[in-house]
Design a protein around this motif. Sequence first.
Motif, PDB file in Angstrom:
ATOM      1  N   THR A 116      -1.789  -2.116  12.388  1.00 17.32           N
ATOM      2  CA  THR A 116      -2.743  -3.810  11.001  1.00 17.32           C
ATOM      3  C   THR A 116      -1.486  -4.647  12.331  1.00 17.32           C
ATOM      4  OG1 THR A 116      -1.105  -3.225   9.224  1.00 17.32           O
ATOM      5  CG2 THR A 116      -4.089  -2.026   9.732  1.00 17.32           C
ATOM      6  N   GLU A 117      -2.283  -5.943  12.123  1.00 16.69           N
ATOM      7  CA  GLU A 117      -1.191  -6.992  12.577  1.00 16.69           C
ATOM      8  C   GLU A 117      -1.591  -8.401  11.922  1.00 16.69           C
ATOM      9  OE1 GLU A 117      -2.393  -8.222  16.631  1.00 16.69           O
ATOM     10  OE2 GLU A 117      -3.802  -7.202  16.694  1.00 16.69           O
ATOM     11  N   THR A 118      -1.035  -9.431  11.773  1.00 16.82           N
ATOM     12  CA  THR A 118      -1.464 -10.445  10.928  1.00 16.82           C
ATOM     13  C   THR A 118      -1.297 -11.239  12.182  1.00 16.82           C
ATOM     14  OG1 THR A 118       1.278 -11.432  10.851  1.00 16.82           O
ATOM     15  CG2 THR A 118       0.367 -10.566   8.863  1.00 16.82           C
ATOM     16  N   ALA A 119      -2.339 -12.386  11.576  1.00 16.97           N
ATOM     17  CA  ALA A 119      -2.704 -13.632  12.543  1.00 16.97           C
ATOM     18  C   ALA A 119      -1.333 -13.637  13.782  1.00 16.97           C
ATOM     19  CB  ALA A 119      -3.410 -14.554  12.086  1.00 16.97           C
ATOM     20  N   GLU A 120      -1.067 -14.469  14.607  1.00 16.18           N
ATOM     21  CA  GLU A 120      -1.090 -14.596  15.301  1.00 16.18           C
ATOM     22  C   GLU A 120      -0.008 -16.058  14.830  1.00 16.18           C
ATOM     23  OE1 GLU A 120      -0.826 -14.399  19.945  1.00 16.18           O
ATOM     24  OE2 GLU A 120      -1.859 -13.410  19.747  1.00 16.18           O
ATOM     25  N   ASN A 121      -1.179 -16.746  14.160  1.00 16.56           N
ATOM     26  CA  ASN A 121      -0.262 -18.256  13.756  1.00 16.56           C
ATOM     27  C   ASN A 121       0.177 -18.108  12.465  1.00 16.56           C
ATOM     28  OD1 ASN A 121      -2.647 -17.301  11.731  1.00 16.56           O
ATOM     29  ND2 ASN A 121      -3.453 -19.337  12.925  1.00 16.56           N
ATOM     30  N   ALA A 122       0.602 -16.775  11.810  1.00 19.78           N
ATOM     31  CA  ALA A 122       1.792 -16.676  10.751  1.00 19.78           C
ATOM     32  C   ALA A 122       1.983 -15.243  11.048  1.00 19.78           C
ATOM     33  CB  ALA A 122       0.518 -15.731   9.750  1.00 19.78           C
ATOM     34  N   GLY A 123       2.865 -15.341  12.246  1.00 16.96           N
ATOM     35  CA  GLY A 123       3.954 -14.756  12.870  1.00 16.96           C
ATOM     36  C   GLY A 123       3.609 -13.622  13.823  1.00 16.96           C
ATOM     37  N   GLY A 124       2.259 -12.644  13.542  1.00 17.73           N
ATOM     38  CA  GLY A 124       1.696 -12.736  14.494  1.00 17.73           C
ATOM     39  C   GLY A 124       2.839 -10.801  14.269  1.00 17.73           C
ATOM     40  N   VAL A 125       2.942 -10.298  13.309  1.00 12.71           N
ATOM     41  CA  VAL A 125       3.706  -8.692  13.346  1.00 12.71           C
ATOM     42  C   VAL A 125       2.801  -7.803  12.805  1.00 12.71           C
ATOM     43  CG1 VAL A 125       4.707  -7.619  11.149  1.00 12.71           C
ATOM     44  CG2 VAL A 125       4.488 -10.382  10.789  1.00 12.71           C
ATOM     45  N   ILE A 126       2.795  -6.705  13.958  1.00  9.71           N
ATOM     46  CA  ILE A 126       2.037  -5.265  14.038  1.00  9.71           C
ATOM     47  C   ILE A 126       2.811  -4.474  12.871  1.00  9.71           C
ATOM     48  CG2 ILE A 126       1.831  -4.134  15.410  1.00  9.71           C
ATOM     49  CD1 ILE A 126       2.518  -6.750  18.115  1.00  9.71           C
ATOM     50  N   HIS A 127       1.872  -3.815  12.074  1.00 11.39           N
ATOM     51  CA  HIS A 127       2.108  -2.849  11.771  1.00 11.39           C
ATOM     52  C   HIS A 127       2.072  -1.422  12.397  1.00 11.39           C
ATOM     53  CE1 HIS A 127       3.856  -5.711   8.518  1.00 11.39           C
ATOM     54  NE2 HIS A 127       2.629  -6.315   8.491  1.00 11.39           N
ATOM     55  N   GLY A 128       2.180  -0.634  11.796  1.00 10.92           N
ATOM     56  CA  GLY A 128       1.526   0.857  12.569  1.00 10.92           C
ATOM     57  C   GLY A 128       2.912   2.144  13.216  1.00 10.92           C
ATOM     58  N   LEU A 129       2.968   2.952  13.741  1.00  6.96           N
ATOM     59  CA  LEU A 129       1.913   3.970  13.494  1.00  6.96           C
ATOM     60  C   LEU A 129       0.965   4.316  12.266  1.00  6.96           C
ATOM     61  CD1 LEU A 129      -0.641   4.766  16.003  1.00  6.96           C
ATOM     62  CD2 LEU A 129       0.764   6.724  16.043  1.00  6.96           C
ATOM     63  N   ILE A 130       0.085   4.033  11.461  1.00  8.77           N
ATOM     64  CA  ILE A 130      -0.049   4.593  10.350  1.00  8.77           C
ATOM     65  C   ILE A 130      -0.887   5.794  10.548  1.00  8.77           C
ATOM     66  CG2 ILE A 130      -1.681   3.935   8.497  1.00  8.77           C
ATOM     67  CD1 ILE A 130      -1.548   1.018   9.359  1.00  8.77           C
ATOM     68  N   TYR A 131      -0.331   6.891  10.152  1.00  8.57           N
ATOM     69  CA  TYR A 131      -0.833   8.371  10.773  1.00  8.57           C
ATOM     70  C   TYR A 131      -2.890   8.977  10.403  1.00  8.57           C
ATOM     71  CZ  TYR A 131       4.251   9.163  11.164  1.00  8.57           C
ATOM     72  OH  TYR A 131       5.340   9.459  11.460  1.00  8.57           O
ATOM     73  N   ALA A 132      -2.709   8.631   9.021  1.00  6.66           N
ATOM     74  CA  ALA A 132      -3.758   9.278   8.885  1.00  6.66           C
ATOM     75  C   ALA A 132      -4.983   8.420   9.844  1.00  6.66           C
ATOM     76  CB  ALA A 132      -4.366   8.237   7.210  1.00  6.66           C
ATOM     77  N   PRO A 133      -5.592   7.237  10.086  1.00 10.88           N
ATOM     78  CA  PRO A 133      -6.028   6.975  11.042  1.00 10.88           C
ATOM     79  C   PRO A 133      -5.533   7.322  12.160  1.00 10.88           C
ATOM     80  CG  PRO A 133      -5.191   4.765  10.060  1.00 10.88           C
ATOM     81  CD  PRO A 133      -4.750   6.005   9.542  1.00 10.88           C
ATOM     82  N   PHE A 134      -4.630   7.291  12.517  1.00 16.49           N
ATOM     83  CA  PHE A 134      -4.531   7.442  14.171  1.00 16.49           C
ATOM     84  C   PHE A 134      -5.015   9.074  13.980  1.00 16.49           C
ATOM     85  CE2 PHE A 134      -1.552  10.785  16.148  1.00 16.49           C
ATOM     86  CZ  PHE A 134      -1.364   9.804  17.728  1.00 16.49           C
ATOM     87  N   ALA A 135      -5.041   9.858  13.045  1.00 16.50           N
ATOM     88  CA  ALA A 135      -5.252  11.488  13.281  1.00 16.50           C
ATOM     89  C   ALA A 135      -6.868  11.542  14.044  1.00 16.50           C
ATOM     90  CB  ALA A 135      -4.358  11.983  12.444  1.00 16.50           C
ATOM     91  N   GLU A 136      -7.291  10.462  13.217  1.00 14.59           N
ATOM     92  CA  GLU A 136      -8.223  10.242  13.011  1.00 14.59           C
ATOM     93  C   GLU A 136      -8.766  10.426  14.145  1.00 14.59           C
ATOM     94  OE1 GLU A 136     -12.608   8.235  11.024  1.00 14.59           O
ATOM     95  OE2 GLU A 136     -10.696   8.033   9.800  1.00 14.59           O
ATOM     96  N   TYR A 137      -8.354   9.459  14.938  1.00 12.70           N
ATOM     97  CA  TYR A 137      -8.900   9.093  16.291  1.00 12.70           C
ATOM     98  C   TYR A 137      -8.765  10.323  17.577  1.00 12.70           C
ATOM     99  CZ  TYR A 137      -7.192   6.707  20.709  1.00 12.70           C
ATOM    100  OH  TYR A 137      -7.225   6.516  22.170  1.00 12.70           O
ATOM    101  N   ALA A 138      -7.124  10.670  17.200  1.00 13.67           N
ATOM    102  CA  ALA A 138      -6.649  12.144  17.883  1.00 13.67           C
ATOM    103  C   ALA A 138      -8.228  12.815  18.008  1.00 13.67           C
ATOM    104  CB  ALA A 138      -5.417  12.337  17.241  1.00 13.67           C
ATOM    105  N   ARG A 139      -8.716  12.974  16.781  1.00 18.39           N
ATOM    106  CA  ARG A 139      -9.853  14.503  16.604  1.00 18.39           C
ATOM    107  C   ARG A 139     -10.731  13.859  17.263  1.00 18.39           C
ATOM    108  NH1 ARG A 139      -6.914  15.059  11.877  1.00 18.39           N
ATOM    109  NH2 ARG A 139      -8.221  13.492  10.072  1.00 18.39           N
ATOM    110  N   ASP A 140     -11.094  12.771  16.904  1.00 16.43           N
ATOM    111  CA  ASP A 140     -12.809  11.852  17.115  1.00 16.43           C
ATOM    112  C   ASP A 140     -13.572  11.365  18.797  1.00 16.43           C
ATOM    113  OD1 ASP A 140     -13.715  12.142  14.570  1.00 16.43           O
ATOM    114  OD2 ASP A 140     -13.422  10.085  14.070  1.00 16.43           O
TER     115      ASP A 140
END
Length: 216
Positions: A88-112
């Motif tokens: 997830t990330e905040t809007a660039e005009n709000a500083g553009g902070v990147i958050h992650g890797l979030i495990y559960a959706p990553f695992a879903e992505y890896a499986r699917d």
Amino acid sequence: MSVTLCATCGTPSLTQFASPDLVAKIVYEGHDRADDPAWRESGAATLEDYARWCAHLCGIACFRMALGPDAPSLFELRDGALKYGAYTETAENAGGVIHGLIYAPFAEYARDVHGVEATVHRHLALDEIVQLLDAGRTVMTSVHFEIRRPERPAPGRGGHLVLLTGRTADGLLHFHNPSGIDARSRTAELSPEAFEPFFAGRGVSMVTHMGVSATR
């Protein structure tokens, strides 16, 4: 781009930065990530996108290693993970902070998308890592980035991801570090006791088509 395979476990040795010889300068000397001549090899659409994201892609670099030498590019995997909400990330005009890797959706992505059996471990003990490795799984674990200099006291736990691929006959944990500053720290081996002070007690275990093990 040629891919170097680890002589111990057969897993690719890759970094989250396009130029491995620049990692030490980037992480310790403030070298501008936008001044990476190999940035296009990451698969990023623009230099700006590469420079903004590469420092956040340790987990995706680990996943790319786990997928083997024919894996998609770093940023192709990033784009797929983004669609699943693994970052997830905040809007660039709000500083553009990147958050992650979030495990559960990553695992879903890896499986699917990649057919990888991925299991999230929110509470993971070192002896459980050993059991997972011995069962043929790779384990992406949260550690402090200073694990690349294990001869120094650990300044903390977590915040960075490395990929454990197996263990040696004498019980050392074999792992690949996507922000390793040299060959020794990119493919490394530590005793569980030396690994533990850096380890945050969580991670994701995976079964891929590679089925490698570092046990010898």
